[in-house]
Scaffold this active site. Sequence first.
Site, PDB file in Angstrom:
ATOM      1  N   HIS A  82       0.816  -1.403  -0.179  1.00  0.00           N
ATOM      2  CA  HIS A  82       0.072   0.054  -0.168  1.00  0.00           C
ATOM      3  C   HIS A  82       0.815   1.267  -0.067  1.00  0.00           C
ATOM      4  O   HIS A  82       0.452   2.343  -0.215  1.00  0.00           O
ATOM      5  CB  HIS A  82      -1.033  -0.077   0.961  1.00  0.00           C
ATOM      6  CG  HIS A  82      -2.102  -0.742   0.877  1.00  0.00           C
ATOM      7  ND1 HIS A  82      -2.160  -2.239   0.926  1.00  0.00           N
ATOM      8  CD2 HIS A  82      -3.331  -0.622   0.027  1.00  0.00           C
ATOM      9  CE1 HIS A  82      -3.181  -2.741   0.757  1.00  0.00           C
ATOM     10  NE2 HIS A  82      -3.988  -1.927   0.014  1.00  0.00           N
ATOM     11  N   GLU A 110     -11.190 -10.857  -4.571  1.00  0.00           N
ATOM     12  CA  GLU A 110      -9.662 -10.903  -4.239  1.00  0.00           C
ATOM     13  C   GLU A 110      -9.260 -12.001  -3.672  1.00  0.00           C
ATOM     14  O   GLU A 110      -7.879 -12.390  -3.311  1.00  0.00           O
ATOM     15  CB  GLU A 110      -9.475  -9.676  -3.024  1.00  0.00           C
ATOM     16  CG  GLU A 110     -10.185  -8.342  -3.546  1.00  0.00           C
ATOM     17  CD  GLU A 110      -9.680  -7.485  -2.548  1.00  0.00           C
ATOM     18  OE1 GLU A 110      -8.743  -6.506  -2.494  1.00  0.00           O
ATOM     19  OE2 GLU A 110     -10.447  -7.213  -1.238  1.00  0.00           O
ATOM     20  N   ASP A 116      -4.686  -8.364  -4.269  1.00  0.00           N
ATOM     21  CA  ASP A 116      -4.748  -9.384  -3.501  1.00  0.00           C
ATOM     22  C   ASP A 116      -5.161 -10.821  -3.917  1.00  0.00           C
ATOM     23  O   ASP A 116      -4.656 -11.581  -3.448  1.00  0.00           O
ATOM     24  CB  ASP A 116      -6.181  -9.056  -2.253  1.00  0.00           C
ATOM     25  CG  ASP A 116      -5.535  -8.211  -1.216  1.00  0.00           C
ATOM     26  OD1 ASP A 116      -4.224  -8.456  -0.794  1.00  0.00           O
ATOM     27  OD2 ASP A 116      -6.118  -7.151  -0.887  1.00  0.00           O
ATOM     28  N   CYS A 134      -9.919  -3.240 -10.209  1.00  0.00           N
ATOM     29  CA  CYS A 134      -9.517  -1.897  -9.703  1.00  0.00           C
ATOM     30  C   CYS A 134      -8.137  -2.164  -9.079  1.00  0.00           C
ATOM     31  O   CYS A 134      -7.432  -1.266  -8.356  1.00  0.00           O
ATOM     32  CB  CYS A 134     -10.381  -1.528  -8.549  1.00  0.00           C
ATOM     33  SG  CYS A 134     -10.634  -2.826  -7.364  1.00  0.00           S
TER      34      CYS A 134
END
Length: 599
Positions: free
Chosen positions: A204, A451, A475, A522
């Site tokens: 992240h 995910e 993920d 996404c």
Amino acid sequence: MSIQVFGLPVSRGVAIGRAVLLASSRFDVTHHFIDPADVGHEVARLRQARDEVSAELMALKREVPEEAHAELVALLDVHLMMLHDPMLTDAIVNWIIQRHYNAEWAVASQLEVLSRQFDDMGDEYLRERKADVEQVAERLIKVLVRHRKGLTAPDAVVSSAGRDQSSEEPLVLVANDIAPADMLQFKRSLFTGFVTDVGGRTSHTAIVARSMDIPAVVGAREASRLVRQDDWVVIDGDAGILIVNPPPMVLEEYRFRQQQSELERARLKRLRNTPSVTLDGQAVELLANIELPSDAPAVLEAGAVGVGLFRSEFLFMNRGGHLPDEQEQYEAYRAVVTTLNGLPVTIRTVDVGADKPLDRLSVQELRHEHSLNPALGLRAIRWSLSEPDMFLQQLRAILRAAAHGRVRVLIPMVAHLQEAQQVLALIERARSSLVADGLAFGPVELGVMIEIPAAVLILPSLLRHFDFISIGTNDLIQYALAIDRADEAVSHLYDPWHPAVLRLIAQAIEQANAMGRGVSVCGEMAGDPAFTELLLAMGLRSFSMHPAQIGAIKQRILRADARALGAALPAVLEADNPQEVGGALLRSGAGRVLRAGLA
Ligand code: PEP
Ligand code: MG
């Protein structure tokens, strides 16, 4: 001497600037630039802290029991001497005056400089004095932090406050690791690039850097040890290289490349109003990923047709335990919905945990403190369902924001049908409670993030309850391949081209299309031009990415023939290894179209 360090490229382009070394997390110091008008005040804070530490040390000396070893008194004398040594204090003052660092950061920076000097000393006795300097610095920082606690200003903000851009040299950030929460604060800073020792391509921290659209390299292992404060460095975000003190020829080459990439950006910006349609006339929706309400204007500037992923958890970070209440969340969501003015806003419910802690822990600290598997633990929807009051507040805030425009709710990391059903029941509860309270709310579309491989395998059941899916490839890759996405040690195995990953994505898209449900990607693959044709071939017609990536992806879409690419897909999915997969696409008829389009 010039040094090159290799890492993972995570955000494109070239940055050239002076290194700002983030102090190691040994001292939990805040970093922010002070307003030039406050330099005098900050220096006074430092002097006051020094005097206080001096008084502390004197008091300690007085309290040393008679029978104690004389060495203890001598040690305290050494600490006092260091405290008043210009090598320490004058240099700290210089960081404040010249660089406008806050006092804590200035102390930590000078400590870093001195530590290295001690490390380089041949004499063992002198080398060991490093621990003394550290103790003195620690005392200073503690006093500074204690005084600051009384202040109300958000003291961890590294902002551009007070910096006169025109007169400053560009700065790049070099750190061992940066917590996503800290990265968020750097969003408002003037750093033109950054490098960390640790991290993976889809950690992240890397994602936030990409959203800032500044060149970045992670996983550069030794970088923060090799770079010194104020060194000139080049960050090559395309190749994943950091060059410390580059020779003039290299610098010149990079300055040229920097200009080229700025020209390319300007060229791509001109596509802003061009409709996103393939050569064979297929419309492709380009949406944006955002972290904060303040990102919303960039969505429109980039020409995106909505927000495909609002990572709402960033609203919950750096709150010192005080999470945003319903009203605060409502206002934040409403701000985005209003800015988007009728375009859809997909709000993902809070996805904390794994490498996104709520506080300022870095990934390394997290690993240290929670030695189990945080990525497999209580994160995302699991956390929300375990905190139903908090979750209800968020759902109510989202539903209320939906009264102002088109809102879609996205649930992260669903693995079980029961989780999805629990969410639906809670949404019903949120609606009834809003009715009871007489508060306005609007309709929302409901979606799940795909995910986890298990979610792909039960997709038809999930799709009976939801309007759309959004594939979180970051993920999905992590869980399909059992690779920690934030761990640079296994980053070479984090492979989006792995046939299992491609088959999972293709299957999810195909099933959603077949059931007439919306499907978007996404994860970072959506914004990586290396995968645009592949995703088009799989039937994807909705991509969500950082606003800065939209131009490059649109360019590829304009040059692609979706039908021909689709015909090539079976060969791609049947290939045994990632190289063949990529090769198969280019060797296929679609590849010919592709090459012709690019020519
Ligand atoms: C993903 O996993 O691909 C995703 C978009 O969510 P995040 O990166 O925030 O985990
Ligand atoms: Mg995710």
